[in-house]
Design a protein around this motif. Structure first.
Motif, PDB file in Angstrom:
ATOM      1  N   ARG A 233      47.309  33.069  48.744  1.00 22.96           N
ATOM      2  CA  ARG A 233      45.930  33.024  49.444  1.00 22.96           C
ATOM      3  C   ARG A 233      45.055  34.073  48.525  1.00 22.96           C
ATOM      4  NH1 ARG A 233      45.041  34.876  54.188  1.00 22.96           N
ATOM      5  NH2 ARG A 233      46.928  36.204  54.498  1.00 22.96           N
ATOM      6  N   PHE A 234      45.766  35.183  48.344  1.00 23.59           N
ATOM      7  CA  PHE A 234      45.064  36.256  47.367  1.00 23.59           C
ATOM      8  C   PHE A 234      45.489  36.419  45.977  1.00 23.59           C
ATOM      9  CE2 PHE A 234      44.611  39.636  51.426  1.00 23.59           C
ATOM     10  CZ  PHE A 234      44.028  38.482  52.229  1.00 23.59           C
ATOM     11  N   THR A 235      44.405  36.642  45.188  1.00 24.25           N
ATOM     12  CA  THR A 235      44.718  36.827  43.774  1.00 24.25           C
ATOM     13  C   THR A 235      44.163  38.277  43.106  1.00 24.25           C
ATOM     14  OG1 THR A 235      44.610  34.370  43.237  1.00 24.25           O
ATOM     15  CG2 THR A 235      44.568  35.863  41.778  1.00 24.25           C
ATOM     16  N   ILE A 236      45.104  38.749  42.691  1.00 31.16           N
ATOM     17  CA  ILE A 236      44.469  40.270  41.950  1.00 31.16           C
ATOM     18  C   ILE A 236      44.246  40.237  40.620  1.00 31.16           C
ATOM     19  CG2 ILE A 236      46.941  41.001  41.455  1.00 31.16           C
ATOM     20  CD1 ILE A 236      45.810  43.948  42.530  1.00 31.16           C
ATOM     21  N   SER A 237      43.009  40.516  40.159  1.00 30.59           N
ATOM     22  CA  SER A 237      42.964  40.485  38.754  1.00 30.59           C
ATOM     23  C   SER A 237      42.173  41.556  38.366  1.00 30.59           C
ATOM     24  CB  SER A 237      42.095  39.063  38.452  1.00 30.59           C
ATOM     25  OG  SER A 237      40.788  39.230  38.957  1.00 30.59           O
TER      26      SER A 237
ATOM     27  N   ASN B 295      49.388  45.467  36.781  1.00 27.93           N
ATOM     28  CA  ASN B 295      49.751  46.351  35.754  1.00 27.93           C
ATOM     29  C   ASN B 295      48.495  46.454  35.029  1.00 27.93           C
ATOM     30  OD1 ASN B 295      50.089  43.915  34.319  1.00 27.93           O
ATOM     31  ND2 ASN B 295      51.517  44.691  33.075  1.00 27.93           N
ATOM     32  N   TRP B 296      48.371  47.209  34.020  1.00 30.39           N
ATOM     33  CA  TRP B 296      47.004  47.574  33.003  1.00 30.39           C
ATOM     34  C   TRP B 296      46.815  46.315  32.178  1.00 30.39           C
ATOM     35  CZ3 TRP B 296      45.466  47.414  28.070  1.00 30.39           C
ATOM     36  CH2 TRP B 296      44.007  47.968  27.832  1.00 30.39           C
ATOM     37  N   SER B 297      47.608  45.570  31.852  1.00 34.62           N
ATOM     38  CA  SER B 297      47.294  44.328  30.893  1.00 34.62           C
ATOM     39  C   SER B 297      47.139  43.271  31.849  1.00 34.62           C
ATOM     40  CB  SER B 297      48.648  44.087  30.022  1.00 34.62           C
ATOM     41  OG  SER B 297      49.405  43.463  30.807  1.00 34.62           O
ATOM     42  N   GLY B 298      47.366  43.165  33.069  1.00 40.36           N
ATOM     43  CA  GLY B 298      47.239  42.035  34.179  1.00 40.36           C
ATOM     44  C   GLY B 298      48.315  41.084  33.840  1.00 40.36           C
ATOM     45  N   GLY B 299      49.456  41.385  33.316  1.00 41.30           N
ATOM     46  CA  GLY B 299      50.461  40.376  32.876  1.00 41.30           C
ATOM     47  C   GLY B 299      51.379  40.256  33.995  1.00 41.30           C
ATOM     48  N   ASN B 300      51.527  41.491  34.840  1.00 40.28           N
ATOM     49  CA  ASN B 300      52.404  41.412  36.027  1.00 40.28           C
ATOM     50  C   ASN B 300      51.675  41.582  37.096  1.00 40.28           C
ATOM     51  OD1 ASN B 300      55.104  41.183  34.544  1.00 40.28           O
ATOM     52  ND2 ASN B 300      54.706  43.445  33.900  1.00 40.28           N
ATOM     53  N   THR B 301      51.939  40.720  38.212  1.00 39.60           N
ATOM     54  CA  THR B 301      51.210  41.130  39.643  1.00 39.60           C
ATOM     55  C   THR B 301      52.510  40.775  40.518  1.00 39.60           C
ATOM     56  OG1 THR B 301      50.735  38.533  39.488  1.00 39.60           O
ATOM     57  CG2 THR B 301      49.072  40.287  38.851  1.00 39.60           C
ATOM     58  N   TYR B 302      51.949  41.427  41.754  1.00 39.01           N
ATOM     59  CA  TYR B 302      53.128  41.189  42.908  1.00 39.01           C
ATOM     60  C   TYR B 302      52.070  41.224  44.263  1.00 39.01           C
ATOM     61  CZ  TYR B 302      56.085  43.082  39.390  1.00 39.01           C
ATOM     62  OH  TYR B 302      56.828  43.150  38.108  1.00 39.01           O
ATOM     63  N   TYR B 303      52.827  40.540  45.207  1.00 37.93           N
ATOM     64  CA  TYR B 303      51.971  40.408  46.416  1.00 37.93           C
ATOM     65  C   TYR B 303      53.053  40.378  47.605  1.00 37.93           C
ATOM     66  CZ  TYR B 303      48.590  38.336  43.291  1.00 37.93           C
ATOM     67  OH  TYR B 303      47.540  37.865  42.374  1.00 37.93           O
ATOM     68  N   THR B 304      52.542  40.876  48.641  1.00 37.77           N
ATOM     69  CA  THR B 304      53.124  40.878  49.937  1.00 37.77           C
ATOM     70  C   THR B 304      53.367  39.323  50.292  1.00 37.77           C
ATOM     71  OG1 THR B 304      53.506  41.902  51.881  1.00 37.77           O
ATOM     72  CG2 THR B 304      51.384  41.199  51.519  1.00 37.77           C
ATOM     73  N   ASP B 305      54.453  39.199  50.893  1.00 35.54           N
ATOM     74  CA  ASP B 305      54.637  37.846  51.249  1.00 35.54           C
ATOM     75  C   ASP B 305      53.647  37.281  52.288  1.00 35.54           C
ATOM     76  OD1 ASP B 305      58.303  38.004  51.760  1.00 35.54           O
ATOM     77  OD2 ASP B 305      57.158  37.791  49.969  1.00 35.54           O
ATOM     78  N   SER B 306      52.927  37.952  53.069  1.00 35.42           N
ATOM     79  CA  SER B 306      51.869  37.359  53.872  1.00 35.42           C
ATOM     80  C   SER B 306      50.763  36.998  53.332  1.00 35.42           C
ATOM     81  CB  SER B 306      51.488  38.309  54.992  1.00 35.42           C
ATOM     82  OG  SER B 306      51.051  39.325  54.494  1.00 35.42           O
ATOM     83  N   VAL B 307      50.597  37.257  51.946  1.00 36.18           N
ATOM     84  CA  VAL B 307      49.110  36.912  51.289  1.00 36.18           C
ATOM     85  C   VAL B 307      49.439  36.050  49.950  1.00 36.18           C
ATOM     86  CG1 VAL B 307      48.239  38.975  51.972  1.00 36.18           C
ATOM     87  CG2 VAL B 307      49.048  38.959  49.723  1.00 36.18           C
ATOM     88  N   LYS B 308      50.741  35.725  49.866  1.00 35.86           N
ATOM     89  CA  LYS B 308      51.151  34.835  48.498  1.00 35.86           C
ATOM     90  C   LYS B 308      50.586  33.518  48.725  1.00 35.86           C
ATOM     91  CE  LYS B 308      55.382  37.227  47.138  1.00 35.86           C
ATOM     92  NZ  LYS B 308      56.839  36.996  47.234  1.00 35.86           N
TER      93      LYS B 308
ATOM     94  N   SER C 103      36.184  33.114  52.654  1.00 39.08           N
ATOM     95  CA  SER C 103      36.808  33.864  51.411  1.00 39.08           C
ATOM     96  C   SER C 103      35.987  34.977  51.375  1.00 39.08           C
ATOM     97  CB  SER C 103      36.811  33.014  50.128  1.00 39.08           C
ATOM     98  OG  SER C 103      37.570  31.942  50.211  1.00 39.08           O
ATOM     99  N   LEU C 104      36.537  36.030  50.538  1.00 41.71           N
ATOM    100  CA  LEU C 104      35.809  37.335  50.080  1.00 41.71           C
ATOM    101  C   LEU C 104      36.397  37.666  48.778  1.00 41.71           C
ATOM    102  CD1 LEU C 104      35.687  39.509  53.366  1.00 41.71           C
ATOM    103  CD2 LEU C 104      33.652  38.312  52.226  1.00 41.71           C
ATOM    104  N   ARG C 105      35.778  38.406  47.948  1.00 44.07           N
ATOM    105  CA  ARG C 105      36.212  39.163  46.721  1.00 44.07           C
ATOM    106  C   ARG C 105      35.705  40.462  46.916  1.00 44.07           C
ATOM    107  NH1 ARG C 105      35.032  38.398  40.254  1.00 44.07           N
ATOM    108  NH2 ARG C 105      33.174  39.555  41.081  1.00 44.07           N
TER     109      ARG C 105
END
Length: 124
Positions: free
Chosen positions: A67-71, A52-65, A17-19
């Protein structure tokens, strides 16, 4: 124009893992979103994740769904990309971007401000 600085890259074994962090030079407006992209050697830069700015909407490319988390922490003007279960194919320079224009969020051309990138290398 906001300045972005990525950090947190490095060399890790497969399964590790990495952040990554993306620090902005100033606060962004409530309409500002942030994206993570990556570019492997010999390949085009590709979309990884969006928040998005509030963090309420996140999207990922299929290959990382899954496994990765954006915050994000707007008090610190910082966006994070937590990367788990890393694979050798995740090896790339990772860039964050902001100032999303009228285009779609997964297009490189839609973003106006970019960081310098941070190298992620996953060994098998």
């Amino acid at each position: 124009q906001v300045q972005l600085v990525e950090s947190g890259g490095g060399l890790v074994q497969a399964g590790g893992s990495l952040r990554l962090s993306c620090a902005a030079s100033r606060g962004t407006s409530r309409s500002s979103a942030t994206g993570w992209f990556r570019q492997a050697p010999g390949k085009e830069r590709e979309f990884v994740a969006f928040i998005n700015w509030s963090g309420g909407n996140t999207y990922y490319t299929d290959s990382v769904k899954g496994r990765f988390t954006i915050s994000r922490n707007n008090a610190k003007n910082t966006v994070y990309l937590q990367m788990n279960s890393l694979k050798p194919e995740d090896t790339a320079v990772y860039y964050c971007a902001t100032d999303l224009g009228r285009g779609v969020y997964y297009s490189v051309a839609s973003w106006g401000s970019w960081g310098q990138g941070t190298q992620v290398t996953v060994s098998s």
